[in-house]
Design an enzyme around this catalytic site. Structure first.
Site, mmCIF file in Angstrom:
data_model
loop_
_atom_site.group_PDB
_atom_site.id
_atom_site.type_symbol
_atom_site.label_atom_id
_atom_site.label_comp_id
_atom_site.label_asym_id
_atom_site.label_seq_id
_atom_site.Cartn_x
_atom_site.Cartn_y
_atom_site.Cartn_z
ATOM 1 N N GLU A 58 231.856 44.310 12.162
ATOM 2 C CA GLU A 58 230.709 44.566 11.075
ATOM 3 C C GLU A 58 230.180 46.071 10.271
ATOM 4 O OE1 GLU A 58 229.316 42.207 9.474
ATOM 5 O OE2 GLU A 58 229.017 40.869 11.424
ATOM 6 N N HIS A 59 230.419 45.726 9.415
ATOM 7 C CA HIS A 59 230.256 47.323 8.089
ATOM 8 C C HIS A 59 231.542 47.998 8.484
ATOM 9 C CE1 HIS A 59 226.183 47.141 7.534
ATOM 10 N NE2 HIS A 59 225.852 47.060 9.058
ATOM 11 N N ASP A 97 234.116 46.083 6.772
ATOM 12 C CA ASP A 97 235.035 46.186 5.532
ATOM 13 C C ASP A 97 235.534 46.994 4.220
ATOM 14 O OD1 ASP A 97 232.235 45.982 5.421
ATOM 15 O OD2 ASP A 97 232.311 44.183 3.674
ATOM 16 N N SER A 152 221.070 20.338 -8.942
ATOM 17 C CA SER A 152 221.025 20.607 -7.499
ATOM 18 C C SER A 152 219.555 19.967 -6.530
ATOM 19 C CB SER A 152 219.763 21.805 -6.869
ATOM 20 O OG SER A 152 219.448 22.598 -6.035
ATOM 21 N N GLY A 183 218.821 31.547 4.125
ATOM 22 C CA GLY A 183 218.594 33.376 4.673
ATOM 23 C C GLY A 183 219.105 34.339 5.580
ATOM 24 N N ALA A 184 219.873 33.626 6.593
ATOM 25 C CA ALA A 184 220.699 33.026 8.184
ATOM 26 C C ALA A 184 221.908 33.939 8.260
ATOM 27 C CB ALA A 184 220.469 32.018 8.429
ATOM 28 N N SER A 196 225.225 30.382 2.005
ATOM 29 C CA SER A 196 225.830 29.633 1.801
ATOM 30 C C SER A 196 225.955 30.021 0.058
ATOM 31 C CB SER A 196 223.769 29.379 1.532
ATOM 32 O OG SER A 196 222.817 30.108 0.580
ATOM 33 N N SER A 197 225.655 31.256 -0.678
ATOM 34 C CA SER A 197 226.046 31.625 -1.636
ATOM 35 C C SER A 197 227.540 31.379 -1.769
ATOM 36 C CB SER A 197 225.355 32.887 -2.177
ATOM 37 O OG SER A 197 225.999 33.813 -1.562
ATOM 38 N N ASP A 220 232.761 36.611 2.485
ATOM 39 C CA ASP A 220 232.846 35.326 2.940
ATOM 40 C C ASP A 220 233.595 34.671 2.064
ATOM 41 O OD1 ASP A 220 230.427 36.426 3.741
ATOM 42 O OD2 ASP A 220 229.148 36.765 2.676
#
Length: 383
Positions: free
Chosen positions: A33-34, A36, A67, A120-121, A125-126, A170
């Site tokens: 993490e952090h 990249d 949707s 939001g977890a 998702s995007s 992602d």
């Protein structure tokens, strides 16, 4: 996620005709993490939760999108000025525009989509949505774009149409995912390598604190600045250092008196975290999941005490995991809320989840959410 469910909604909204069905997964990041934006490594994997979309060209220059989860329908054209207002539709529009910029002759289509990536977890998702449409449009409109460029289409969609300056991880994990493997991505060279992840006797589970901190973006920028300050100081003695990835702890110690204590701590975390990713890869090569777990705990400690991006709820969940004998646990993602990712022995799973729920609720007045994840395949056509 159910293909038949998506198909039934598509048929209902678009006159009974069926198209092709595509899917892309969300992702986890086991460690890294952090790292990249410091030129280091990340270590993501695709998961068994994601987006499914049915798509059929409609012979017009309009996209008609539904949707399923939001029960919302939008139509839009394919020119720059046709951008839809609905934020979810902007992802699809952005992918269309980015594909067109790359020479793909995208035409109008009908589509319905749904997802089971919890919003939001921290499972992206995007990116799953962008990857689904990039992969689909490439196939449907004979794009001949390679997988790396498809990941960049998703990233560019975030940058240019959704106002999020994200990295590539992602979308990369969503497109390149492979069941039973995690992917080490070198964020500087964009070289990547698959490593086996088949934790027999263990389960991977996310425990969601359901916390969102408002200060996350300004705090993120501040930490990025700390890293750049440390690099600038080190570079005076070692001109070849471009990123913290190029630095060692000895190099950092040389400049300790020239930078603030805070900048030193931030850089110390990053240098150690980049090494931890490599250590975890070595451990997985020999099936040593105990070392993997130990490194996850070290990452949590670093994110909490050195990088200071954890929060009370995440530290509580990490302590709970430790007390229950969980093999590995850490905050996943940028911090300031979200989930812990936990590597749990099968026989400890039930007692850990029960205790985490019960003690967390007693302290914070609400229950955490629990998501089991399995490492799965990336973007693909289902039907």
């Amino acid at each position: 996620m159910d293909i038949e469910f998506v198909r039934s909604r598509f048929i209902k909204h678009f006159d009974g005709e069926t198209g092709n069905v595509y899917a892309s997964p969300g992702r986890i990041n086991l460690i890294g993490e952090h790292t990249d934006y410091n030129g280091g490594f990340v270590f993501p994997g695709a998961i068994d939760k994601g987006m499914i979309a049915e798509i059929k060209p409609n012979g017009t220059d309009k996209v008609r999108a539904y949707s399923i989860d939001l029960k919302d329908y939008v139509e839009f054209g394919l020119n720059e000025e046709d951008a839809p207002k609905a934020s979810w539709a902007r992802y699809i529009f952005g992918v269309c525009r980015e594909m067109i910029k790359r020479g793909v002759a995208v035409k109008g289509f009908n589509t319905a989509f749904a997802g089971d990536v919890p919003l939001g977890a921290g499972m992206s998702s995007s990116a799953a949505l962008e990857s689904t449409y990039a992969f689909a449009l490439n196939e449907l409109f004979n794009g001949n774009i390679d997988k790396f460029e498809l990941a960049k289409v998703g990233q560019a969609t975030e940058h240019n149409y959704c106002g999020v300056k994200c990295g590539i991880m992602d979308q990369f994990a969503s497109v390149f995912g492979k069941a039973g493997s995690l992917i080490r991505l070198d964020c500087r060279s964009l070289e990547y390598e698959y490593f086996p992840f088949k934790p027999e006797g263990y389960r991977l589970v996310l425990v969601d604190s359901v916390v969102k901190h408002e200060l996350a973006s300004s705090a993120y920028n501040k930490r990025r600045q700390s890293c750049e300050t440390a690099v600038a100081a080190i570079k005076k003695n070692h001109p070849n250092v471009e990123f913290l990835r190029d630095a060692t702890m000895d190099m950092l110690k040389e400049v300790k008196s020239e930078i603030t204590a805070e900048d030193f701590m931030r850089a110390e975390y990053v240098i150690e975290e980049i090494q931890r990713v490599l250590d975890v890869c070595d451990a997985l090569q020999v099936g040593d999941y105990e070392t993997v777990g130990q490194k996850m705990y070290e990452t949590h400690h670093g994110m909490s005490k050195l990088y200071e991006v954890s929060c009370e709820e995440l530290d509580f969940l990490n302590d709970c995991a430790k007390e229950c004998g969980v093999t590995g646990s850490r905050v996943m993602g940028g911090g300031f809320g979200g989930c812990t990712i936990n590597l749990v022995k099968d026989e400890l799973y039930d007692s850990f989840i029960a205790k985490a729920k019960e003690t967390f609720k007693a302290k914070f007045g609400r229950s955490p959410k629990v998501y089991d994840v399995v490492i799965s395949d990336g973007s693909r056509r289902l039907v």
